[in-house]
Write a protein that holds these residues in place. Structure first.
Motif, PDB file in Angstrom:
ATOM      1  N   ALA A 147       0.816  -1.218   0.000  1.00 12.90           N
ATOM      2  CA  ALA A 147       0.000   0.000   0.000  1.00 12.90           C
ATOM      3  C   ALA A 147       0.851   1.270   0.000  1.00 12.90           C
ATOM      4  N   GLY A 148       2.170   1.122  -0.027  1.00 12.04           N
ATOM      5  CA  GLY A 148       3.049   2.278  -0.143  1.00 12.04           C
ATOM      6  C   GLY A 148       3.813   2.654   1.094  1.00 12.04           C
ATOM      7  N   CYS A 149       3.678   1.891   2.176  1.00  7.80           N
ATOM      8  CA  CYS A 149       4.389   2.206   3.416  1.00  7.80           C
ATOM      9  C   CYS A 149       5.830   1.705   3.350  1.00  7.80           C
ATOM     10  N   PRO A 150       6.791   2.475   3.835  1.00  4.25           N
ATOM     11  CA  PRO A 150       8.171   2.009   3.848  1.00  4.25           C
ATOM     12  C   PRO A 150       8.360   0.832   4.809  1.00  4.25           C
ATOM     13  N   LEU A 151       9.083  -0.165   4.361  1.00  6.02           N
ATOM     14  CA  LEU A 151       9.465  -1.272   5.217  1.00  6.02           C
ATOM     15  C   LEU A 151      10.553  -0.820   6.177  1.00  6.02           C
ATOM     16  N   LEU A 152      10.491  -1.297   7.428  1.00 11.66           N
ATOM     17  CA  LEU A 152      11.558  -1.048   8.388  1.00 11.66           C
ATOM     18  C   LEU A 152      12.359  -2.306   8.697  1.00 11.66           C
ATOM     19  N   SER A 153      11.660  -3.444   8.872  1.00 12.07           N
ATOM     20  CA  SER A 153      12.386  -4.674   9.201  1.00 12.07           C
ATOM     21  C   SER A 153      11.484  -5.875   8.996  1.00 12.07           C
ATOM     22  N   ASP A 154      12.100  -7.023   8.853  1.00  7.93           N
ATOM     23  CA  ASP A 154      11.391  -8.293   8.760  1.00  7.93           C
ATOM     24  C   ASP A 154      12.151  -9.317   9.597  1.00  7.93           C
ATOM     25  N   LYS A 209      13.254   1.385  -2.982  1.00 11.02           N
ATOM     26  CA  LYS A 209      13.058   2.752  -3.450  1.00 11.02           C
ATOM     27  C   LYS A 209      12.831   3.743  -2.316  1.00 11.02           C
ATOM     28  N   ASN A 210      11.956   3.410  -1.368  1.00 10.75           N
ATOM     29  CA  ASN A 210      11.654   4.367  -0.294  1.00 10.75           C
ATOM     30  C   ASN A 210      12.077   3.823   1.068  1.00 10.75           C
ATOM     31  N   PHE A 211      13.142   3.023   1.070  1.00  9.52           N
ATOM     32  CA  PHE A 211      13.604   2.456   2.338  1.00  9.52           C
ATOM     33  C   PHE A 211      14.197   3.568   3.205  1.00  9.52           C
ATOM     34  N   PRO A 212      13.753   3.700   4.473  1.00 11.61           N
ATOM     35  CA  PRO A 212      14.205   4.806   5.329  1.00 11.61           C
ATOM     36  C   PRO A 212      15.704   4.721   5.627  1.00 11.61           C
TER      37      PRO A 212
END
Length: 304
Positions: A147-154, A209-212
Motif C-alpha cells: 500500500a506504499g508504506c516504507p518497510l523497516l524490518s522483517d 526505493k523508499n527504504f528509510p
C-alpha cells in the motif's frame, strides 16, 4: 571487502550479503571477516531455520558463539567484529543466516533492544507486528508495503532509545520474505519475485526505493492473535512479560544481567507505547481493508 549498511550501521564484510544496501560512510561500525574457528562446547538453542537447529554459547570473555550445522559458525566480539567460519558453498544461504541472527549478535552487544518481529513506517511513525511463527507478521507487513508504506524490518527488529528514553525503530535492510500464497493474495506475480532459500514456495520483496535511512519513532505494538477472543489492549505492566517471549536470539544470551537489561528496555517501551492484540485477518480482503483503515488513521481492532 564489500561495504554495506544495515540497522543504521556501516560495515565492511568479506561475506557477500545480497539483502543489504551499499555503505554510506567511510567509518566502519563493525566488520565481518572470514576465519577458521574452533568454538567452545556449544548448547542446543531455541532457534530453528531451514531445518537446522542452532547451537550457541556465551564465552568466558563475553563473546557470543552461534553455530548452524552445514552453514557457518559465527563469533561476535565486543560488538565490533563478526567472525565467520563458512561451512556452505551456497552464497544465498550464507547471506540469509548472516543478516538474521548473526548480525543480531552484534546488535545485542551494542545494546539494542531486539525482537522477533516485522515493522513498517506509517505516516512517519513505526508499527511493530509481533506473533508466533505463522501468525502472519510478514504478510501483514507486506500488505502495508504494497500500500506504499516504507518497510523497516522483517524477522529481526532493532529498537534504540534516545537520551530521554524514547524508542526508535532502526531500519534494517530492504527485504521481506513471504509465502507464495501471500504473494499471490497481495497481487504479486511470483515470476517477478526472487525465491528465498529459506524454504520452498517463499519469495523476497525488496522495496529499496523508499527504504528509510533514519530511525523512526515507535508508535505501536500490534500482536497478531489467531483468536478473536484474545484481542484487546495490553495493560502496560503485562507488556514486558509478553515481549520476552519474542526475543529473537538464543536464550543462552539471557543471563541474569542481560535479562535485567531486556526488562528495563521493555518497561521503557511500555511506558510510552500501547500494545494491542488483534485477531488475524480472515483472508486478504479483510487484511487489505484494515490496511486502508489504518492508513486513514482509523482505530483498531480489525474489521470482521
Amino acid at each position: 571487502m564489500y561495504r554495506y549498511r544495515a540497522f543504521n550501521l556501516n560495515f565492511s564484510s568479506e561475506v557477500f550479503l545480497s539483502e543489504c544496501t551499499a555503505g554510506t560512510g567511510e567509518q566502519d561500525d563493525f566488520v565481518i571477516i572470514q576465519k577458521k574457528l574452533t568454538p567452545p562446547p556449544l548448547e542446543t538453542t531455541n532457534l530453528f531455520r531451514k531445518g537446522i537447529v542452532a547451537q550457541s554459547i556465551v564465552d568466558a570473555d563475553g563473546s557470543l558463539w552461534l553455530h548452524w550445522n552445514g552453514v557457518a559458525t559465527f563469533h561476535a566480539v565486543n560488538g565490533a567484529t563478526l567472525e565467520v567460519d563458512v561451512l556452505t558453498d551456497v552464497p544465498d544461504v550464507l547471506s540469509l543466516f548472516t543478516v538474521s541472527e548473526a548480525i543480531g549478535l552484534i546488535l545485542f552487544q551494542k545494546g539494542d533492544f531486539l525482537l522477533h518481529a516485522s515493522a513498517v513506517e506509517i505516516a512517519g511513525s513505526g508499527w511493530i507486528f509481533i506473533g508466533n511463527p505463522g501468525a502472519g507478521k510478514s504478510t501483514t507487513c507486506a500488505a502495508f508495503v504494497t500500500a506504499g508504506c516504507p518497510l523497516l524490518s522483517d524477522d529481526l527488529t532493532a529498537i534504540r532509545f534516545d537520551a530521554r528514553g524514547v524508542p526508535f525503530i532502526i531500519p534494517a535492510y530492504p527485504q521481506i520474505k513471504i509465502w507464495e500464497s501471500s504473494a499471490r493474495g497481495l497481487g504479486y506475480q511470483t515470476d517477478t519475485l526472487t525465491p528465498v532459500t529459506e524454504g520452498t514456495n517463499k519469495f523476497s520483496l525488496q522495496p529499496r526505493k523508499n527504504f528509510p535511512v533514519s530511525p523512526v519513532p515507535l508508535e505501536r505494538f500490534i500482536f497478531i492473535s489467531p483468536s478473536e477472543q484474545e484481542s484487546g489492549p495490553f495493560k502496560p505492566g503485562n507488556l514486558p512479560t509478553e515481549l520476552i517471549r519474542h526475543f529473537p536470539l538464543p536464550n543462552q544470551l539471557l543471563n541474569p544481567e542481560n535479562l535485567k537489561t531486556f526488562f528495563k528496555q521493555s518497561i521503557l517501551c511500555a511506558k510510552r507505547i500501547p500494545g494491542n492484540k488483534i485477531p488475524r485477518p480472515d483472508g486478504f480482503e479483510a487484511l487489505n481493508q484494515w490496511v486502508t483503515e489504518c492508513l486513514a488513521r482509523k482505530p483498531l481492532p480489525l474489521p470482521q
